[in-house]
Design a protein around this motif. Structure first.
Motif, short mmCIF file in Angstrom:
data_model
loop_
_atom_site.label_atom_id
_atom_site.label_comp_id
_atom_site.label_asym_id
_atom_site.label_seq_id
_atom_site.Cartn_x
_atom_site.Cartn_y
_atom_site.Cartn_z
N LYS A 124 107.01 26.26 23.79
CA LYS A 124 107.49 25.93 24.62
C LYS A 124 106.76 24.53 24.78
CE LYS A 124 108.98 26.40 29.15
NZ LYS A 124 108.34 27.31 31.11
N THR A 125 105.65 24.56 24.99
CA THR A 125 104.94 23.15 24.92
C THR A 125 103.88 22.88 24.10
OG1 THR A 125 103.08 24.70 26.47
CG2 THR A 125 105.45 23.18 27.68
N PRO A 126 104.22 22.18 22.81
CA PRO A 126 103.42 22.18 21.59
C PRO A 126 102.26 21.77 21.64
CG PRO A 126 105.26 21.10 21.50
CD PRO A 126 105.53 22.05 22.56
N PHE A 127 102.06 20.33 22.32
CA PHE A 127 101.04 19.53 23.48
C PHE A 127 100.15 19.94 24.09
CE2 PHE A 127 104.32 17.59 21.22
CZ PHE A 127 103.71 17.07 19.89
N VAL A 128 99.06 19.80 24.25
CA VAL A 128 98.50 20.18 25.23
C VAL A 128 96.99 18.86 25.19
CG1 VAL A 128 96.10 21.33 25.78
CG2 VAL A 128 98.04 22.62 24.58
N VAL A 129 97.31 18.50 26.50
CA VAL A 129 96.44 17.68 26.61
C VAL A 129 95.26 17.62 28.11
CG1 VAL A 129 96.31 15.03 27.83
CG2 VAL A 129 98.07 15.96 26.18
N VAL A 130 94.02 17.67 27.89
CA VAL A 130 93.33 17.96 28.93
C VAL A 130 93.04 16.20 29.49
CG1 VAL A 130 90.86 19.02 29.11
CG2 VAL A 130 92.35 19.80 27.66
N GLN A 131 92.21 16.45 30.60
CA GLN A 131 91.31 15.60 30.98
C GLN A 131 90.46 15.63 32.22
OE1 GLN A 131 95.42 12.79 32.78
NE2 GLN A 131 96.27 15.17 32.03
N HIS B 109 90.72 30.61 30.28
CA HIS B 109 92.35 31.23 30.24
C HIS B 109 93.49 30.36 30.29
CE1 HIS B 109 95.45 33.76 32.69
NE2 HIS B 109 94.91 34.33 32.14
N ASP B 110 93.28 29.62 30.68
CA ASP B 110 94.69 28.81 30.86
C ASP B 110 94.74 28.40 29.05
OD1 ASP B 110 96.31 27.31 32.84
OD2 ASP B 110 95.38 25.52 31.11
N LEU B 111 94.16 27.80 28.52
CA LEU B 111 93.76 27.50 27.01
C LEU B 111 94.20 28.37 26.33
CD1 LEU B 111 90.69 25.20 26.45
CD2 LEU B 111 93.23 24.23 27.47
N GLU B 112 94.23 29.64 26.31
CA GLU B 112 94.83 30.72 25.56
C GLU B 112 95.76 30.97 25.94
OE1 GLU B 112 89.99 31.97 25.38
OE2 GLU B 112 91.26 33.96 26.43
N SER B 113 96.97 30.89 26.96
CA SER B 113 97.29 31.21 27.41
C SER B 113 98.95 30.26 27.25
CB SER B 113 97.44 31.36 29.28
OG SER B 113 96.74 32.72 29.55
N VAL B 114 98.35 29.30 26.89
CA VAL B 114 99.60 28.32 26.89
C VAL B 114 100.67 28.79 25.31
CG1 VAL B 114 100.03 26.27 25.99
CG2 VAL B 114 97.40 26.29 26.98
N ASP B 115 102.24 28.41 25.67
CA ASP B 115 103.04 29.26 24.69
C ASP B 115 102.88 28.11 24.38
OD1 ASP B 115 105.41 29.82 23.67
OD2 ASP B 115 106.48 30.25 25.09
N ARG B 116 103.02 27.78 22.58
CA ARG B 116 103.31 27.18 22.06
C ARG B 116 104.43 26.02 21.63
NH1 ARG B 116 97.72 24.51 21.28
NH2 ARG B 116 98.71 22.74 21.63
N SER C 246 96.68 23.07 36.15
CA SER C 246 97.45 22.58 35.04
C SER C 246 98.95 23.46 35.58
CB SER C 246 96.65 23.87 33.28
OG SER C 246 97.49 24.95 33.76
N PHE C 247 99.63 22.36 34.62
CA PHE C 247 100.59 22.27 35.00
C PHE C 247 101.25 21.80 33.52
CE2 PHE C 247 99.72 17.90 36.58
CZ PHE C 247 100.88 17.21 35.76
N SER C 248 102.73 22.56 32.65
CA SER C 248 103.58 22.24 31.93
C SER C 248 104.78 21.27 31.70
CB SER C 248 104.59 23.04 31.31
OG SER C 248 103.29 23.91 30.60
N MET C 249 104.81 19.93 31.36
CA MET C 249 105.79 19.46 31.26
C MET C 249 106.85 19.27 30.82
SD MET C 249 106.25 15.59 33.78
CE MET C 249 108.08 14.84 33.77
N GLY C 250 108.09 19.22 30.79
CA GLY C 250 108.24 19.25 29.18
C GLY C 250 107.74 19.07 27.73
N ALA C 251 107.13 18.84 26.58
CA ALA C 251 106.75 19.52 25.57
C ALA C 251 105.07 19.69 25.77
CB ALA C 251 107.77 18.10 24.93
N VAL C 252 104.84 19.43 26.78
CA VAL C 252 102.83 19.12 26.75
C VAL C 252 102.70 19.47 28.34
CG1 VAL C 252 101.54 17.21 27.51
CG2 VAL C 252 103.22 16.50 26.28
N HIS C 253 101.56 20.75 28.12
CA HIS C 253 100.35 21.17 28.69
C HIS C 253 99.44 20.50 29.11
CE1 HIS C 253 99.57 25.05 31.24
NE2 HIS C 253 97.98 24.58 31.04
#
Length: 641
Positions: free
Chosen positions: A432-439, A423-430, A394-401
């Protein structure tokens, strides 16, 4: 008759025979760089037949059956005269080429020797002519340049290939004449013995992959355009490329996302190749040019090159994407055509119908060595092959994780991957990155009639969907099904509020098409209109664009036939879905939806995209469809993948 007269007649006879023998030539015999064209000319072929063909060989001493590809002489307008010419580009395989012409007759067609489309492969019994060798000039520098994010926000990774593995470097700086920083590279490679099955480990499929270099440019300033080149003084330097570094202070995130693209070849080969991939790269290149100094990246979610054990297709793929991947990071996750093989380590009883031979015996090795994604995920192969890498990260870029997962390796509770996702989904700082995209590659939801994957989807729905819903995943993007389909916000097949929006985006190039779910009372007719959970499904090739601020994420589907938006969904940081229905749930496209990004694109649409011109021109004779024809959706094949 006098002896002198006999000698004279013999000489005339020999001259007549030699003058009627087929001749074959190529020019130039030395090519300046990978992908440059060569013209093949022949003459003197008696009683020409539509089955006469030329084979392309590299290395030049390959056995006749181990061709790279083939072209029927009837592609030339003058073939019936026994003479003609064909021009095709050749990708550098770090070995010289040779061309051979064969006669093949209908009586010699072998029904057991076919490509995977059940077309008979041409026979090599009657060799008519053979060319001299074709090579590439020295000092060209490395090839197959592609970028990727590392685990640090102030870094950019660059990978490339050389033929000898000697010390190579990356020079970079803030101007084309200011490449004042230098970093070395690590080098690796894989061998034929690392392949786990045929054709990847047989002479028909294996080709030397060269040496893969990996360097990291560090201490980058935020949101700045950097210039770089790769190579060495002894081996030569590449052209000077440039990219825009990440800017975590920016409120905007831009990405181009798709699955199942593959690569195009200017010849037929043992497996189907993907002409439409040329259009996908063309339109994305246009979009990147329109961005100016805004950073972006590409996300290719599985079924990358479709090499399936025929090694040279990886070289074609990287040559084809280089005009884009040298400018923006190119991120991937693993698909069935990179990995699957009969003895793969994780193959539970329920998955017998899911994981087959789709990897062509590569068992994830080229994918693992040719890319280097963030994180350190890996799984042992159980063979001498190196561990399979780039599985989940995973990585964050701008408003999206952004989260990438592997649908080909263990994702069940208790596995390393499940623990990572949780762990990754539970650790996202929403904040800082209010959107989460899983692929991931294989879809959790699809209305394609994918019975083979049913056991897989059941377990994804049971074990991963609760994690997605609980942690407010914004978008779940999938490939594998070679069409575009967007669903309502879903949980357990039920539309609702603030659930993940699932979208299938596997329409970037592969033209094996799925069959939509059939009507129960008419199993030969697909459901139309589609189930209510499916808001839009399209039959045209294309890609998607993601543009996000901290307040709103916009996700758009661009058709390759016209480069315009044909579906769009907007999602607020609260989870509320706006414009969630394009107003057209059929397979025809809606009118283009205006957006800030589309205004940039309109300004850049007049560009000819020079980096692609030579590449595309070389492939025109091979193209099986017009990639940008007319305002309507073009028909596609209706086949099961």
């Amino acid at each position: 008759m006098k002896p002198l007269a006999l000698i004279f007649l013999s000489l005339i006879s020999l001259f007549s025979l030699s003058s009627s023998s087929p001749s074959l030539s190529v020019s130039p015999q030395t090519l300046p760089k990978s992908g440059d064209p060569v013209t093949i000319r022949w003459s003197g072929i008696e009683n020409p037949s539509k089955l006469d063909w030329l084979g392309i060989y590299s290395p030049p001493n390959s056995s006749s059956d181990d061709f790279i590809g083939y072209v029927f002489l009837s592609k030339s307008a003058t073939w019936q005269s026994g003479s003609g010419s064909i021009t095709i580009p050749l990708v550098n395989l770090r070995s010289r080429y040779k061309i051979r012409i064969f006669r093949w007759t209908e009586s010699e067609i072998n029904p057991k020797r076919q490509d995977h489309d059940q077309n008979p492969l041409p026979g090599t019994k009657h060799l008519l002519a053979e060319s001299g060798e074709i090579g590439f000039g020295p000092g060209r520098g490395p090839e197959q340049v592609h970028l990727a994010f590392s685990g640090r926000e102030d870094e950019m990774r660059v990978m490339f290939v050389t033929h000898d593995g000697k010390d190579s470097f990356v020079r970079y700086g803030l101007g084309p004449g200011r490449l004042d920083r230098v970093v070395g590279t690590r080098v690796g490679r894989y061998e034929r013995e690392d392949m786990c099955d045929a054709p990847a480990n047989e002479s028909v499929g294996w080709r030397d992959p060269g040496y893969i270099h990996d360097g990291v440019m560090s201490d980058l300033k935020k949101g700045k355009r950097y210039y770089y080149k790769v190579g060495s003084d002894s081996g030569g330097w590449s052209a000077t490329y440039n990219f825009v570094s990440r800017n975590e202070d920016s409120d905007e995130t831009i990405a181009f996302l798709f699955g199942d693209m593959g690569t195009a070849t200017p010849y037929a080969t043992f497996i189907r190749t993907q002409d439409e991939s040329i259009s996908t790269m063309k339109w994305i290149s246009r979009d990147i040019e329109a961005l100016g100094d805004k950073p972006s990246f590409i996300s290719h979610i599985g079924d990358i090159s479709y090499a399936r054990g025929y090694a040279w297709l990886w070289d074609h793929f990287f040559n084809q994407i280089e005009p884009v991947s040298s400018k923006v990071p190119y991120h991937v996750c693993i698909g069935n055509h990179e990995y699957d093989w009969p003895q793969q380590p994780w193959k539970p009883d329920w998955s017998y119908s899911v994981y087959g031979k789709d990897g062509g015996g590569e068992c994830g090795v080229p994918y693992s060595l040719r890319f280097n994604m963030p994180g350190n995920s890996s799984e042992l192969t159980g063979t001498r092959a190196p561990p399979t890498r780039n599985l989940y990260y995973s990585f964050s870029m701008g408003a999206v994780h952004f989260v990438y997962i592997s649908t080909e390796t263990n994702f069940l509770p208790g596995s390393s991957q499940y623990n990572f996702i949780k762990h990754d989904l539970e650790s996202v700082d929403r904040e800082k990155t209010p959107f989460v995209v899983v692929q991931g590659h294989r879809p959790m939801y699809t209305t394609s009639h994918e019975n083979r994957d049913a056991p897989f989807r059941e377990r994804m729905l049971e074990h991963l969907e609760p994690l997605f819903v609980k942690n407010n995943v914004t978008l779940a993007l999938w490939g594998h099904v070679h069409r575009y389909e967007r669903f309502c916000p879903l949980n357990n097949f039920t539309c609702g509020e603030a659930f993940p929006v699932h979208v299938v985006i596997g329409m970037a190039g592969q033209d094996w098409q799925p069959i939509w779910e059939p009507r129960p009372e008419h199993t030969d007719v697909p459901i139309f209109p589609q189930p209510s959970r499916s808001l839009y499904r399209g039959g045209e090739f294309g890609y998607t664009r993601l543009v996000s601020t901290k307040e709103k994420l916009t996700f758009s589907y661009v058709g390759n036939h016209d480069g315009e938006v044909h579906d769009k969904v907007e999602i607020l940081a609260s989870g509320q879905v706006l414009n969630g229905d394009s107003g057209n749930r059929a397979t025809s496209g809606s009118k283009m939806v205006q957006s800030t990004f589309s205004l940039y694109v309109k300004g850049a649409s007049v560009l000819v995209l020079g980096a692609f011109v030579g590449y595309v021109v070389g492939y025109i004779s091979h193209a099986r469809r017009d990639a940008a024809s007319g305002p309507n959706w073009t028909p596609v094949k209706n086949e099961v993948i």
